[in-house]
Design a protein around this motif. Structure first.
Motif, PDB file in Angstrom:
ATOM      1  N   TRP A 142      -5.096 -44.287  46.865  1.00  9.18           N
ATOM      2  CA  TRP A 142      -3.647 -44.242  47.081  1.00  9.18           C
ATOM      3  C   TRP A 142      -2.959 -43.227  46.167  1.00  9.18           C
ATOM      4  N   TYR A 143      -3.385 -43.120  44.926  1.00 10.48           N
ATOM      5  CA  TYR A 143      -2.622 -42.361  43.938  1.00 10.48           C
ATOM      6  C   TYR A 143      -2.452 -40.888  44.302  1.00 10.48           C
ATOM      7  N   PRO A 144      -3.474 -40.162  44.776  1.00 16.12           N
ATOM      8  CA  PRO A 144      -3.241 -38.756  45.161  1.00 16.12           C
ATOM      9  C   PRO A 144      -2.204 -38.619  46.272  1.00 16.12           C
ATOM     10  N   LYS A 145      -2.179 -39.568  47.198  1.00 18.74           N
ATOM     11  CA  LYS A 145      -1.167 -39.524  48.260  1.00 18.74           C
ATOM     12  C   LYS A 145       0.227 -39.738  47.676  1.00 18.74           C
ATOM     13  N   HIS A 146       0.322 -40.634  46.707  1.00 19.11           N
ATOM     14  CA  HIS A 146       1.603 -40.864  46.050  1.00 19.11           C
ATOM     15  C   HIS A 146       2.063 -39.610  45.311  1.00 19.11           C
ATOM     16  N   GLN A 147       1.139 -38.947  44.632  1.00 22.20           N
ATOM     17  CA  GLN A 147       1.479 -37.702  43.944  1.00 22.20           C
ATOM     18  C   GLN A 147       1.930 -36.631  44.928  1.00 22.20           C
ATOM     19  N   SER A 148       1.305 -36.598  46.104  1.00 16.86           N
ATOM     20  CA  SER A 148       1.714 -35.659  47.142  1.00 16.86           C
ATOM     21  C   SER A 148       3.161 -35.909  47.553  1.00 16.86           C
ATOM     22  N   CYS A 149       3.534 -37.190  47.698  1.00 12.94           N
ATOM     23  CA  CYS A 149       4.913 -37.536  48.048  1.00 12.94           C
ATOM     24  C   CYS A 149       5.878 -37.103  46.951  1.00 12.94           C
ATOM     25  N   LEU A 150       5.485 -37.314  45.702  1.00 12.70           N
ATOM     26  CA  LEU A 150       6.346 -36.924  44.583  1.00 12.70           C
ATOM     27  C   LEU A 150       6.540 -35.420  44.547  1.00 12.70           C
ATOM     28  N   ARG A 151       5.458 -34.663  44.731  1.00 15.97           N
ATOM     29  CA  ARG A 151       5.576 -33.200  44.727  1.00 15.97           C
ATOM     30  C   ARG A 151       6.479 -32.728  45.866  1.00 15.97           C
ATOM     31  N   TYR A 152       6.303 -33.303  47.044  1.00 17.96           N
ATOM     32  CA  TYR A 152       7.123 -32.898  48.188  1.00 17.96           C
ATOM     33  C   TYR A 152       8.595 -33.182  47.910  1.00 17.96           C
ATOM     34  N   PHE A 153       8.865 -34.358  47.364  1.00 19.58           N
ATOM     35  CA  PHE A 153      10.241 -34.748  47.066  1.00 19.58           C
ATOM     36  C   PHE A 153      10.881 -33.795  46.068  1.00 19.58           C
TER      37      PHE A 153
END
Length: 231
Positions: free
Chosen positions: A50-61
């Motif tokens: 899950w964590y890399p996907k969460h980081q992807s969301c943070l970077r996009y945001f």
């Protein structure tokens, strides 16, 4: 008894590898019903995946969404500042500063501007934005995709589900004024309006009911050996 350093290092390395490579099978996704007293059904939530996907969301945001006019309009309407709007320490992106290199970047004793930017970005939480979208009834797929990108379902979906459950719990625990107070971000980012939970499913409500019953049991110390028998 003394331990040899090589043996201790080997044991620590093995434990670290095991931690890295093994799924956290004891952690349930917020979307899963309580399995207390029962064998888990289906795959368990894998926090490592899950964590890399969460980081992807943070970077996009941070790098894209907060600069989109539509996201800015949404944020203004629900009265929450985006990271680049927060003063005196705006967060302009996920890795490199938009303001260019600092004069301190050549000093090896000081962190570079990109390092400072990365540190600031890592301190940004997406939870306040999820909470504001949930309480205003705007946590719909098209908005979540606009805020958090293509990985939103895997990256912030579990947290969205938990925040929806928290909103149900808040509504059940107190009145309108109490709930609004919990969701206000003082002094200026107060909740402009609240709506009932957007499009809840029967499965979602039933899962919340089961978890609420567990919370009531905790209030009465009915935990551990005193826990009510599972159905």
């Amino acid at each position: 008894m003394a331990f040899s350093s090589s043996s201790s290092e080997d044991n620590f390395g093995a434990a670290r590898t095991s931690l890295r490579d093994t799924k956290f099978t004891g952690i349930n996704s917020p979307s899963e019903a309580s399995t207390r007293g029962k064998a888990p059904e289906g795959p368990q939530f894998d926090i490592i995946s899950w964590y890399p996907k969460h980081q992807s969301c943070l970077r996009y945001f941070l790098d894209h969404a907060q600069y989109e006019p539509l996201v800015q309009a949404f944020a203004a309407f629900i009265n929450i500042l985006l990271p680049f709007q927060r003063q005196p320490h705006p967060v302009l992106g996920s890795g490199s500063s938009r303001s260019g290199k600092s004069r301190h970047d050549k000093d090896p004793s000081r962190p570079s501007s990109s390092e400072r930017s990365l540190a600031a970005a890592s301190a940004v939480s997406l939870i306040p934005y999820l909470r504001r979208l949930v309480v205003t009834g705007m946590d719909v797929p098209q908005v979540l995709h606009g805020f958090f990108g293509d990985d939103w379902r895997a990256g912030i979906g579990p947290q969205q589900e938990q925040e929806r459950r928290n909103y149900l719990f808040a509504a059940k625990s107190g009145g309108w004024a109490s709930v609004k107070k919990d969701y206000d971000m003082l002094p200026l980012e107060t909740v402009p309006f609240m709506r009932p939970l957007n499009d809840p499913s029967e499965v979602e409500i039933e899962a919340a009911e089961r978890t609420w019953s567990e919370w009531l049991a905790l209030e009465d110390w009915m935990v551990g050996s005193r826990a009510p028998a599972a159905d």
